[in-house]
Design a protein around this motif. Structure first.
Motif, short mmCIF file in Angstrom:
data_model
loop_
_atom_site.label_atom_id
_atom_site.label_comp_id
_atom_site.label_asym_id
_atom_site.label_seq_id
_atom_site.Cartn_x
_atom_site.Cartn_y
_atom_site.Cartn_z
N GLY A 114 7.72 27.32 44.14
CA GLY A 114 6.44 27.61 43.57
C GLY A 114 5.58 26.36 43.65
N SER A 115 4.29 26.50 43.96
CA SER A 115 3.43 25.34 44.14
C SER A 115 2.12 25.53 43.39
CB SER A 115 3.14 25.13 45.64
OG SER A 115 2.25 24.06 45.84
N TYR A 116 1.56 24.41 42.93
CA TYR A 116 0.27 24.44 42.23
C TYR A 116 -0.67 23.43 42.89
CZ TYR A 116 -3.29 24.07 38.61
OH TYR A 116 -4.49 24.07 37.93
N HIS A 126 5.09 20.93 43.97
CA HIS A 126 5.95 22.09 44.18
C HIS A 126 7.33 21.83 43.59
CE1 HIS A 126 6.63 19.55 47.81
NE2 HIS A 126 7.90 19.88 47.62
N ALA A 127 8.03 22.92 43.29
CA ALA A 127 9.39 22.82 42.74
C ALA A 127 10.10 24.15 42.96
CB ALA A 127 9.35 22.48 41.25
N GLY A 128 11.43 24.08 43.02
CA GLY A 128 12.18 25.30 43.18
C GLY A 128 13.58 25.08 43.73
N PRO A 129 14.28 26.18 44.04
CA PRO A 129 15.67 26.11 44.50
C PRO A 129 15.81 25.94 46.01
CG PRO A 129 15.05 28.39 44.17
CD PRO A 129 13.85 27.57 43.78
N ILE A 130 16.94 25.39 46.41
CA ILE A 130 17.29 25.22 47.82
C ILE A 130 18.74 25.66 48.01
CG2 ILE A 130 17.74 23.55 49.65
CD1 ILE A 130 15.48 21.85 48.55
N LEU A 131 18.96 26.50 48.99
CA LEU A 131 20.32 26.89 49.37
C LEU A 131 20.71 26.10 50.61
CD1 LEU A 131 22.63 28.88 48.67
CD2 LEU A 131 21.66 30.43 50.37
N GLN A 132 21.80 25.37 50.54
CA GLN A 132 22.21 24.48 51.63
C GLN A 132 23.55 24.92 52.22
OE1 GLN A 132 21.83 20.15 51.18
NE2 GLN A 132 23.97 19.94 51.80
N LEU A 133 23.60 25.04 53.53
CA LEU A 133 24.83 25.27 54.27
C LEU A 133 25.08 24.07 55.15
CD1 LEU A 133 27.13 27.24 55.10
CD2 LEU A 133 25.63 28.01 56.95
N ASN A 134 26.25 23.45 54.99
CA ASN A 134 26.53 22.25 55.75
C ASN A 134 27.93 22.29 56.36
OD1 ASN A 134 26.52 21.37 52.53
ND2 ASN A 134 28.44 20.86 53.59
N GLY A 135 28.14 21.42 57.33
CA GLY A 135 29.46 21.26 57.91
C GLY A 135 30.29 20.31 57.06
N LYS A 136 31.41 19.87 57.63
CA LYS A 136 32.25 18.95 56.87
C LYS A 136 31.65 17.55 56.87
CE LYS A 136 35.50 17.70 60.58
NZ LYS A 136 36.93 17.70 60.98
N PHE A 137 32.20 16.71 56.03
CA PHE A 137 31.74 15.34 55.82
C PHE A 137 32.47 14.44 56.83
CE2 PHE A 137 30.87 12.23 52.11
CZ PHE A 137 29.62 11.99 52.59
N ASP A 138 31.98 14.38 58.06
CA ASP A 138 32.69 13.71 59.15
C ASP A 138 32.72 12.20 58.97
OD1 ASP A 138 33.68 15.64 60.97
OD2 ASP A 138 31.63 16.11 61.55
N ALA A 139 33.93 11.63 58.94
CA ALA A 139 34.09 10.18 58.92
C ALA A 139 34.20 9.66 60.35
CB ALA A 139 35.32 9.80 58.12
N PHE A 166 23.97 24.32 46.27
CA PHE A 166 22.73 24.76 45.65
C PHE A 166 22.03 23.55 45.04
CE2 PHE A 166 20.37 26.49 41.97
CZ PHE A 166 19.54 27.38 42.63
N ASN A 167 20.80 23.29 45.47
CA ASN A 167 20.02 22.15 44.99
C ASN A 167 18.75 22.61 44.29
OD1 ASN A 167 21.94 20.81 46.53
ND2 ASN A 167 20.53 20.40 48.22
N LEU A 168 18.22 21.75 43.45
CA LEU A 168 16.89 21.93 42.87
C LEU A 168 16.01 20.79 43.37
CD1 LEU A 168 17.71 22.94 39.18
CD2 LEU A 168 16.99 24.44 41.05
N ALA A 169 14.73 21.10 43.61
CA ALA A 169 13.84 20.10 44.20
C ALA A 169 12.50 20.09 43.48
CB ALA A 169 13.61 20.39 45.68
N ILE A 170 11.86 18.92 43.50
CA ILE A 170 10.48 18.78 43.02
C ILE A 170 9.79 17.79 43.95
CG2 ILE A 170 11.10 16.94 41.39
CD1 ILE A 170 8.85 18.08 39.56
N GLY A 171 8.51 18.06 44.27
CA GLY A 171 7.84 17.18 45.21
C GLY A 171 6.33 17.28 45.17
N LEU A 172 5.71 16.43 45.97
CA LEU A 172 4.25 16.39 46.12
C LEU A 172 3.90 16.52 47.59
CD1 LEU A 172 3.25 13.40 43.79
CD2 LEU A 172 2.59 15.78 43.44
N ALA A 173 2.75 17.13 47.87
CA ALA A 173 2.21 17.19 49.23
C ALA A 173 0.72 16.90 49.17
CB ALA A 173 2.46 18.56 49.86
N GLY A 174 0.25 16.09 50.08
CA GLY A 174 -1.16 15.74 50.08
C GLY A 174 -1.68 15.43 51.46
#
Length: 226
Positions: A114-116, A126-139, A166-174
């Motif tokens: 959602g953004s204002y 803006h703020a809201g949820p993020i769904l993340q799909l990732n591979g393994k943590f390769d060393a 699952f992440n939550l985010a908040i940010g600015l855009a200008g």
């Protein structure tokens, strides 16, 4: 389906959105943007793993839709290459100096924010949820010959992290209507190391039996609207 095939399929599915991103009228629009930037990534842990944050790239698609007055919806797909390092030393030489062991993780994120509009099209939050799909943590390739500083675990013992996060985010855009700069903070709600502990990480190192970790990332870059 492996991660590489999923990333390719996701990119193909994003293409139809390009036809829907178009200007409606002054003060209100439905527009597709291409965005790219950098991320500063780390994992906040319950145990003092010797983690140092890393910097890498992000790129993807974003769509901004007017909703009501100064409120908008932002949704999109972004591809990430996440990096960090941990200190470790060679198993065969306990007196060897500690060295940084690089880890890398490829992934894709789907967001819905959602953004204002604080100042018309020039500045918004803006703020809201993020769904993340990732591979393994390769060393690094020779990681089996190293031990994590302060622990008995091998870097490879930390590779098979949770693939769905699952992440939550908040940010600015200008910026201008067609070109904007953005900055964002993300925090991982779930324990990214849960799969490791469920699979018996504590048997390899008792100090890591209840290990928890949460993504912490600052990301930012440039959006160009089509």
């Amino acid at each position: 389906m492996n991660l590489q095939r999923f990333l390719i399929l996701t990119g193909i599915l994003c293409l139809p959105f390009m036809s829907s991103g178009q200007r409606l009228w002054d003060g209100e629009y439905n527009r597709l943007g291409l965005q790219a930037g950098i991320n500063h990534f780390t994992i906040q842990t319950s145990e003092p793993l010797p983690i140092s944050s890393g910097i890498s790239w992000t790129a993807g698609f974003t769509t901004w839709d007017s909703f009501y007055n100064d409120f908008m919806f932002i949704y999109g797909i972004n591809f990430y290459d996440l990096k960090l390092t941990m200190d470790g030393r060679e198993n065969e030489d306990p007196d060897s100096p500690y060295a940084e062991i690089p880890f890398t993780m490829l992934g894709v994120q789907a967001n819905f924010f959602g953004s204002y509009k604080i100042v018309d099209h020039y500045l918004s939050i803006h703020a809201g949820p993020i769904l993340q799909l990732n591979g393994k943590f390769d060393a690094r390739q020779d990681a089996e010959y190293f031990t994590i500083e302060g622990f008995e675990a091998n870097p490879i013992d930390l590779e098979e992290i949770s693939k769905l996060n699952f992440n939550l985010a908040i940010g600015l855009a200008g910026g201008l209507e067609k070109v904007k700069l953005w900055v964002q903070y993300q925090y991982g709600v779930n324990n990214i190391f849960k799969k490791l502990t469920d699979d018996g990480l504590g048997e390899k190192d008792p100090k890591l039996e209840n290990l928890t970790g949460h993504i912490s990332m600052v990301t930012g870059g440039l959006i160009v609207f089509l």
